[in-house]
Design a protein around this motif. Structure first.
Motif, PDB file in Angstrom:
ATOM      1  N   UNK A 383      48.655 179.597  47.783  1.00  0.00           N
ATOM      2  CA  UNK A 383      49.882 179.197  48.469  1.00  0.00           C
ATOM      3  C   UNK A 383      51.105 179.817  47.802  1.00  0.00           C
ATOM      4  N   UNK A 384      52.014 180.398  48.621  1.00  0.00           N
ATOM      5  CA  UNK A 384      53.266 180.917  48.097  1.00  0.00           C
ATOM      6  C   UNK A 384      54.206 181.199  49.264  1.00  0.00           C
ATOM      7  N   UNK A 385      55.471 180.784  49.178  1.00  0.00           N
ATOM      8  CA  UNK A 385      56.053 180.002  48.089  1.00  0.00           C
ATOM      9  C   UNK A 385      56.113 178.500  48.376  1.00  0.00           C
ATOM     10  N   UNK A 386      55.609 178.053  49.553  1.00  0.00           N
ATOM     11  CA  UNK A 386      55.653 176.613  49.834  1.00  0.00           C
ATOM     12  C   UNK A 386      54.492 176.272  50.783  1.00  0.00           C
ATOM     13  N   UNK A 387      53.914 175.083  50.649  1.00  0.00           N
ATOM     14  CA  UNK A 387      52.709 174.753  51.421  1.00  0.00           C
ATOM     15  C   UNK A 387      52.957 174.599  52.910  1.00  0.00           C
ATOM     16  N   UNK A 388      54.184 174.307  53.315  1.00  0.00           N
ATOM     17  CA  UNK A 388      54.456 174.044  54.730  1.00  0.00           C
ATOM     18  C   UNK A 388      54.450 175.300  55.592  1.00  0.00           C
ATOM     19  N   UNK A 389      54.360 176.498  54.963  1.00  0.00           N
ATOM     20  CA  UNK A 389      54.258 177.673  55.831  1.00  0.00           C
ATOM     21  C   UNK A 389      52.858 177.779  56.418  1.00  0.00           C
ATOM     22  N   UNK A 390      51.827 177.730  55.584  1.00  0.00           N
ATOM     23  CA  UNK A 390      50.454 177.921  56.056  1.00  0.00           C
ATOM     24  C   UNK A 390      49.537 176.759  55.725  1.00  0.00           C
ATOM     25  N   UNK A 391      49.562 176.351  54.472  1.00  0.00           N
ATOM     26  CA  UNK A 391      48.510 175.498  53.927  1.00  0.00           C
ATOM     27  C   UNK A 391      48.329 174.193  54.704  1.00  0.00           C
ATOM     28  N   UNK A 392      49.406 173.578  55.134  1.00  0.00           N
ATOM     29  CA  UNK A 392      49.295 172.280  55.810  1.00  0.00           C
ATOM     30  C   UNK A 392      48.696 172.417  57.200  1.00  0.00           C
ATOM     31  N   UNK A 393      48.583 173.638  57.720  1.00  0.00           N
ATOM     32  CA  UNK A 393      48.040 173.838  59.062  1.00  0.00           C
ATOM     33  C   UNK A 393      46.572 174.243  59.069  1.00  0.00           C
ATOM     34  N   UNK A 394      46.017 174.550  57.906  1.00  0.00           N
ATOM     35  CA  UNK A 394      44.631 175.007  57.879  1.00  0.00           C
ATOM     36  C   UNK A 394      43.691 173.933  58.420  1.00  0.00           C
ATOM     37  N   UNK A 395      42.720 174.375  59.218  1.00  0.00           N
ATOM     38  CA  UNK A 395      41.727 173.446  59.735  1.00  0.00           C
ATOM     39  C   UNK A 395      41.353 173.780  61.166  1.00  0.00           C
ATOM     40  N   UNK A 396      40.537 172.943  61.762  1.00  0.00           N
ATOM     41  CA  UNK A 396      39.990 173.210  63.090  1.00  0.00           C
ATOM     42  C   UNK A 396      40.925 172.821  64.223  1.00  0.00           C
TER      43      UNK A 396
END
Length: 445
Positions: A383-396
């Protein structure tokens, strides 16, 4: 000089390039907000979308948070409005009820932030810190604004009233040499470690193997999609997943969004203009469930994300993954339909300079292309530089789209760029192309 070369060149050239990109993004934002009156700016044209004035002030707020405060270390311009323009704090449907900045105040705020940002740009070393290396934070903000330009274009499309946007017609199309292209199996390099402004979900570059497959030479056209509609595709449960069939029934889907039947003719509403559906344009405003159902009806399937990227980047002559289908040069108007130049997709085959080495056309621009893949991180994702760009959306919950649309700016469109959305979304400028598994004897083609 390509974007990569500029971003890795002298600080002076890099600053010039950043300033140009910031200015180009802002000019598009201003065009879309100046095109309508105050009432339209503050109105919510659909519960799926924010008022245009919210998008505009949000663009300025993100620019302030990252470039004025973080990169520049400056005092806040308007710390009191941070919560109002936090996209995670308020659902789009609720935003009109917030005490938002009015149009004049929003324009003043955004302009003040930009003045400070340009001063920060002149004084900030573009090295020595990951956030500023090769101007990454500035590039991130450029891409953020251009993504909101595309969002604002979707809002304009949902707007009811007299047309306020116009553009020249796209170039004519060309008939395909073949309907499908064979893509050999094997490994290729997916993702990137080289693009300085690539976002975290595009990284790291990693080797991926795919089985041989066939992919449509062009995106599915309106004429092809009309055949599905008129064959009763929306009424035949066989072609739909259980979730897709349930959504089709609940939402009353019967054709792409913005289409309507007029006697024997299909017409569409495009930015206030009512016109006959152009048969050779890629179909757009279809959700993932519709794309998947069409593919099943056609005896095919949607390509995986890896298959799409291999078709777009793989050069069989060298075994190398290219930056773009046509090579490593930045996109031009000869390569692809981007940046809102025509306010619609171009007929298939309109950009012969944009063909991939394998012979696949229209992979960049025109319409975002749904893939069969869920939005998940690559192996080694950081993650870089903040989780709200990609990380929080990962999944099915989300499906991946690739390639960019006619509304997408080149700064936010790469063969490695990953977009994602819910499979029910139709207001986005999305279409698709189909794929199918190869047979052993196909290797001789």
């Amino acid at each position: 000089m390509t974007a990569i070369e500029t971003l890795r060149h002298s600080p002076e050239q890099l600053r010039v390039r950043i300033a140009e990109e910031l200015d180009r993004a802002r000019n598009r934002s201003i065009t879309l907000t100046d095109a309508v009156d105050r009432e339209d700016l503050v109105r919510q044209h659909s519960p799926l979308m924010s008022p245009l004035v919210w998008d505009y002030a949000h663009i300025g707020n993100q620019e302030e948070l990252w470039l004025v405060r973080d990169v520049g270390g400056r005092e806040p311009v308007r710390e009191d409005i941070d919560n109002l323009y936090d996209a995670f704090a308020h659902k789009r449907a609720d935003r009109p009820s917030l005490p938002l900045l009015g149009p004049d105040e929003a324009r003043s705020y955004v302009a003040e932030v930009r003045r400070k940002v340009l001063d920060v740009l002149e004084r900030t070393p573009l090295e020595g810190r990951r956030l500023t290396e090769a101007g990454f934070a500035f590039g991130m903000i450029v891409q953020h604004e251009q993504q909101h330009v595309e969002t604002m274009l979707a809002t304009h499309q949902l707007r009811v009233g007299a047309p306020v946007l116009d553009a020249p017609a796209p170039p004519p199309g060309r008939a395909p040499a073949s309907d499908e292209v064979y893509v050999p199996g094997g490994m290729f390099l997916m993702g990137t470690d080289l693009e300085p402004w690539a976002l975290d979900n595009e990284r790291p570059a990693h080797a991926v193997g795919v089985e041989p497959f066939w992919i449509d030479a062009d995106p599915v056209t309106n004429a092809q999609y009309i055949a599905f509609v008129e064959a009763g595709g929306y009424d035949d449960e066989r072609w739909w997943t259980p979730a897709g069939w349930a959504h089709r029934q609940a939402a009353g889907l019967a054709a792409p969004q913005f289409w309507h039947r007029d006697g024997d003719t299909w017409r569409r509403t495009r930015f206030g203009h009512v016109e006959e559906v152009p048969p050779q344009e890629p179909v757009q405003h279809v959700c993932w469930y519709e794309a998947d159902a069409y593919a099943r009806w056609a005896g095919k399937r949607l390509p995986t994300e890896a298959e799409w990227e291999k078709a777009a980047r793989y050069d069989p002559a060298t075994g190398r993954s290219l930056r773009y289908p046509w090579g490593d040069d930045d996109p031009t108007a000869a390569h692809a339909n981007l940046a809102g130049a025509h306010l619609q997709p171009a007929p298939v085959g309109a950009y012969p300079d944009g063909v991939s080495p394998l012979g696949v056309r229209g992979l960049i621009g025109d319409v975002w292309e749904w893939t069969s893949s869920d939005f998940t991180p690559y192996p080694g994702f950081a993650m870089f530089p903040y989780p709200e760009y990609s990380e929080v959306f990962f999944g099915s919950d989300y499906k991946v789209l690739r390639g960019g649309a006619w509304a997408t700016d080149p700064s936010a469109c790469r063969t490695t760029f990953r977009n994602w959305d819910y499979p029910i979304r139709r207001q986005i400028f999305a279409g698709f192309r189909c794929a199918r598994n190869a047979r052993p004897e196909d290797a001789d083609v």
